[in-house]
Design an enzyme around this catalytic site. Structure first.
Site, mmCIF file in Angstrom:
data_model
loop_
_atom_site.group_PDB
_atom_site.id
_atom_site.type_symbol
_atom_site.label_atom_id
_atom_site.label_comp_id
_atom_site.label_asym_id
_atom_site.label_seq_id
_atom_site.Cartn_x
_atom_site.Cartn_y
_atom_site.Cartn_z
ATOM 1 N N LYS A 72 3.278 -10.095 17.643
ATOM 2 C CA LYS A 72 2.748 -9.537 16.587
ATOM 3 C C LYS A 72 1.779 -10.330 15.749
ATOM 4 C CE LYS A 72 2.359 -5.987 13.418
ATOM 5 N NZ LYS A 72 2.861 -5.268 12.463
ATOM 6 N N ASN B 154 4.618 -8.269 7.924
ATOM 7 C CA ASN B 154 3.991 -8.792 8.721
ATOM 8 C C ASN B 154 3.761 -10.638 8.467
ATOM 9 O OD1 ASN B 154 3.161 -6.766 10.010
ATOM 10 N ND2 ASN B 154 0.978 -6.468 9.091
HETATM 11 P P1 NAP Z 1 2.484 -2.215 -0.252
HETATM 12 O O1 NAP Z 1 1.916 -0.890 -0.098
HETATM 13 O O2 NAP Z 1 1.704 -3.269 -0.931
HETATM 14 O O3 NAP Z 1 4.041 -2.285 -0.692
HETATM 15 C C1 NAP Z 1 4.671 -3.719 -1.150
HETATM 16 C C2 NAP Z 1 5.704 -2.914 -2.316
HETATM 17 O O4 NAP Z 1 6.553 -4.004 -2.709
HETATM 18 C C3 NAP Z 1 5.068 -2.571 -3.472
HETATM 19 O O5 NAP Z 1 5.556 -1.210 -3.789
HETATM 20 C C4 NAP Z 1 5.257 -3.590 -4.702
HETATM 21 O O6 NAP Z 1 5.190 -3.029 -5.900
HETATM 22 C C5 NAP Z 1 6.599 -4.051 -4.043
HETATM 23 N N1 NAP Z 1 6.993 -5.075 -4.620
HETATM 24 C C6 NAP Z 1 6.311 -6.194 -4.555
HETATM 25 N N2 NAP Z 1 6.728 -7.278 -5.439
HETATM 26 C C7 NAP Z 1 8.083 -6.733 -5.965
HETATM 27 C C8 NAP Z 1 9.183 -7.193 -6.602
HETATM 28 N N3 NAP Z 1 9.311 -8.658 -7.257
HETATM 29 N N4 NAP Z 1 10.234 -6.544 -6.654
HETATM 30 C C9 NAP Z 1 10.273 -5.323 -6.244
HETATM 31 N N5 NAP Z 1 9.149 -4.670 -5.759
HETATM 32 C C10 NAP Z 1 8.209 -5.341 -5.448
HETATM 33 O O7 NAP Z 1 2.549 -2.901 1.298
HETATM 34 P P2 NAP Z 1 2.769 -2.194 2.589
HETATM 35 O O8 NAP Z 1 1.611 -1.736 3.218
HETATM 36 O O9 NAP Z 1 3.887 -1.402 2.302
HETATM 37 O O10 NAP Z 1 3.225 -3.575 3.415
HETATM 38 C C11 NAP Z 1 4.674 -3.979 3.454
HETATM 39 C C12 NAP Z 1 4.787 -5.078 4.618
HETATM 40 O O11 NAP Z 1 4.630 -4.157 5.626
HETATM 41 C C13 NAP Z 1 3.516 -6.053 4.649
HETATM 42 O O12 NAP Z 1 4.015 -7.189 5.139
HETATM 43 C C14 NAP Z 1 2.581 -5.260 5.718
HETATM 44 O O13 NAP Z 1 1.656 -6.143 6.507
HETATM 45 C C15 NAP Z 1 3.718 -4.662 6.524
HETATM 46 N N6 NAP Z 1 3.094 -3.545 7.204
HETATM 47 C C16 NAP Z 1 2.661 -2.446 6.892
HETATM 48 C C17 NAP Z 1 2.136 -1.270 7.473
HETATM 49 C C18 NAP Z 1 1.603 -0.010 6.727
HETATM 50 O O14 NAP Z 1 1.082 0.894 7.592
HETATM 51 N N7 NAP Z 1 1.206 0.088 5.577
HETATM 52 C C19 NAP Z 1 2.313 -1.252 8.679
HETATM 53 C C20 NAP Z 1 2.886 -2.309 9.667
HETATM 54 C C21 NAP Z 1 3.400 -3.315 8.707
HETATM 55 P P3 NAP Z 1 3.862 -2.925 -6.800
HETATM 56 O O15 NAP Z 1 3.235 -1.834 -6.044
HETATM 57 O O16 NAP Z 1 4.555 -2.452 -8.028
HETATM 58 O O17 NAP Z 1 3.275 -4.138 -6.765
HETATM 59 O O1 PAF Z 2 -2.347 -5.355 9.535
HETATM 60 C C1 PAF Z 2 -2.629 -4.719 10.014
HETATM 61 O O2 PAF Z 2 -3.692 -3.707 9.754
HETATM 62 C C2 PAF Z 2 -1.951 -4.180 11.294
HETATM 63 O O3 PAF Z 2 -0.979 -4.969 11.607
HETATM 64 C C3 PAF Z 2 -2.920 -4.306 12.631
HETATM 65 C C4 PAF Z 2 -1.957 -4.395 13.919
HETATM 66 C C5 PAF Z 2 -3.575 -5.433 12.684
HETATM 67 C C6 PAF Z 2 -3.711 -2.942 12.981
HETATM 68 O O4 PAF Z 2 -4.289 -2.660 11.920
#
Ligand code: NAP
Ligand code: PAF
Length: 310
Positions: free
Chosen positions: A194, A113
């Site tokens: 977005k 994001n």
């Molecule tokens: P998250 O659960 O915090 O995942 C991030 C991952 O990256 C963690 O496993 C973290 O490891 C790893 N990481 C961080 N630094 C690293 C490094 N130097 N080397 C290797 N791995 C590393 O976040 P997320 O929810 O998956 O979100 C990821 C992105 O997608 C964000 O930008 C978020 O806004 C976007 N997004 C998420 C969703 C959702 O539903 N989750 C939906 C749409 C978009 P550690 O845990 O060990 O720190």
């Molecule tokens: O960052 C989030 O939580 C999601 O991108 C959104 C669209 C704001 C909905 O929860």
């Protein structure tokens, strides 16, 4: 009669996922289930830890144990296509150990994001094809290498540089795993749409500690009006198509569809983690300043989040 020449069966492409959190874990699982080859690139500090099979909970609540390969930076020569799925502010730290080691032929796909990170990645890897994308799948981490797919959405990727324009096949491969995924040559328009939604939903829900659905109530109508006008001004100055009513309408639709969810920024604040405010509202403010456009409501939300985060 000429003998038929056998076409060698090529192995399916190998995806390497950097950032195996909620979304990375779910994408790795969906790619693996679609018959594509996947490995996750972990921090070197995780080398000595236990790496059980992935426990993947699909949308229909079924559990799947998946034996997904783990790799580390000394195995970077095996990387063929790199999907970066860390939080926006973690991308550069995660990619830096690969500088000088990752082949310039490897396409890098960023799926976080917020915006403004790709410019920095392009400086680190000037010769690699660089793709950016947006996704609205929902994902949760529910244990050690345990991931739940909480919502199916669309995913779009497109080129950030000229070298990436030849990589439409990556979108096709993602579509085989994710369902709705596509290639958009004009991905910036989708990224900004977005971004606009995130600029409205994330700081407001985080500061008022409310679920997304609350923003669709009359209480937040004025704030959304003002924010969408500011966002629209900046988007138009960036040469993008935008209307304030449309931005507000899309935001309210997202809030209604995710009414029971807590935004990622609210979750990050509550857990004491760094939020993605810099890449979301911070990026918007930088572009507004570049065009000399006043965005007072977005600016006050940015400072309020920074203050709470500090
Ligand atoms: P998250 O659960 O915090 O995942 C991030 C991952 O990256 C963690 O496993 C973290 O490891 C790893 N990481 C961080 N630094 C690293 C490094 N130097 N080397 C290797 N791995 C590393 O976040 P997320 O929810 O998956 O979100 C990821 C992105 O997608 C964000 O930008 C978020 O806004 C976007 N997004 C998420 C969703 C959702 O539903 N989750 C939906 C749409 C978009 P550690 O845990 O060990 O720190
Ligand atoms: O960052 C989030 O939580 C999601 O991108 C959104 C669209 C704001 C909905 O929860």
């Amino acid at each position: 009669m000429m003998p038929l020449r056998k076409t060698p069966l090529l192995p399916p492409p190998l995806w390497t996922l950097l950032g195996c959190g909620a979304l990375g874990g779910v994408f790795a699982s969906l790619l693996e289930q679609s018959g594509q080859r996947v490995q996750v690139l972990l921090r070197d500090a995780q080398r000595s830890r236990l790496h059980p099979d992935f426990d993947f909970i699909a949308l229909d609540s079924s559990h799947h144990l998946l034996g997904i390969t783990r790799c580390f930076t000394d195995q970077v020569a095996s990387v063929r296509r790199l999907l970066v799925m860390t939080k926006a502010h973690q991308v550069i730290t995660a990619l830096t150990p690969l500088v000088g080691k990752l082949s310039p032929a490897v396409p890098i796909v960023l799926l976080h994001n917020g915006m403004g990170v790709a410019e920095q990645v392009a400086r680190l890897f000037p010769d690699n094809p660089l793709l950016v994308g947006v996704t609205n799948h929902g994902a949760m981490r529910c244990g050690h290498f345990a991931y739940r797919h909480t919502g199916k959405g669309e995913t779009w990727v497109g080129p950030f540089n000229d070298a990436a324009k030849a990589y439409q096949n990556l979108a096709e491969d993602l579509a085989r795993a994710l369902g709705d995924a596509g290639w958009d040559e004009d991905i910036r328009q989708r990224q900004w749409q977005k971004l606009a939604i995130n600029c409205m939903v994330n700081p407001l829900t985080a500061l008022h500690k409310v679920k997304n659905g609350e923003l669709a109530t009359p209480r937040f109508a004025d704030a959304l009006d003002q924010l969408s006008v500011e966002l629209c001004d900046v988007m138009q100055a960036e040469g993008l198509h935008a209307s304030a009513e449309e931005l507000k309408r899309r935001t309210i639709t997202v809030c209604e569809l995710t009414a029971d969810n807590y935004s990622s920024m609210l979750q990050d604040m509550e857990a004491g983690r760094l939020t993605e405010i810099e890449s979301i509202t911070g990026f918007l403010l930088a572009r507004a300043d570049a065009h000399d456009i006043a965005v007072p409501v977005n600016r006050s939300l940015y400072h309020a989040i920074k203050e709470k985060q500090a």
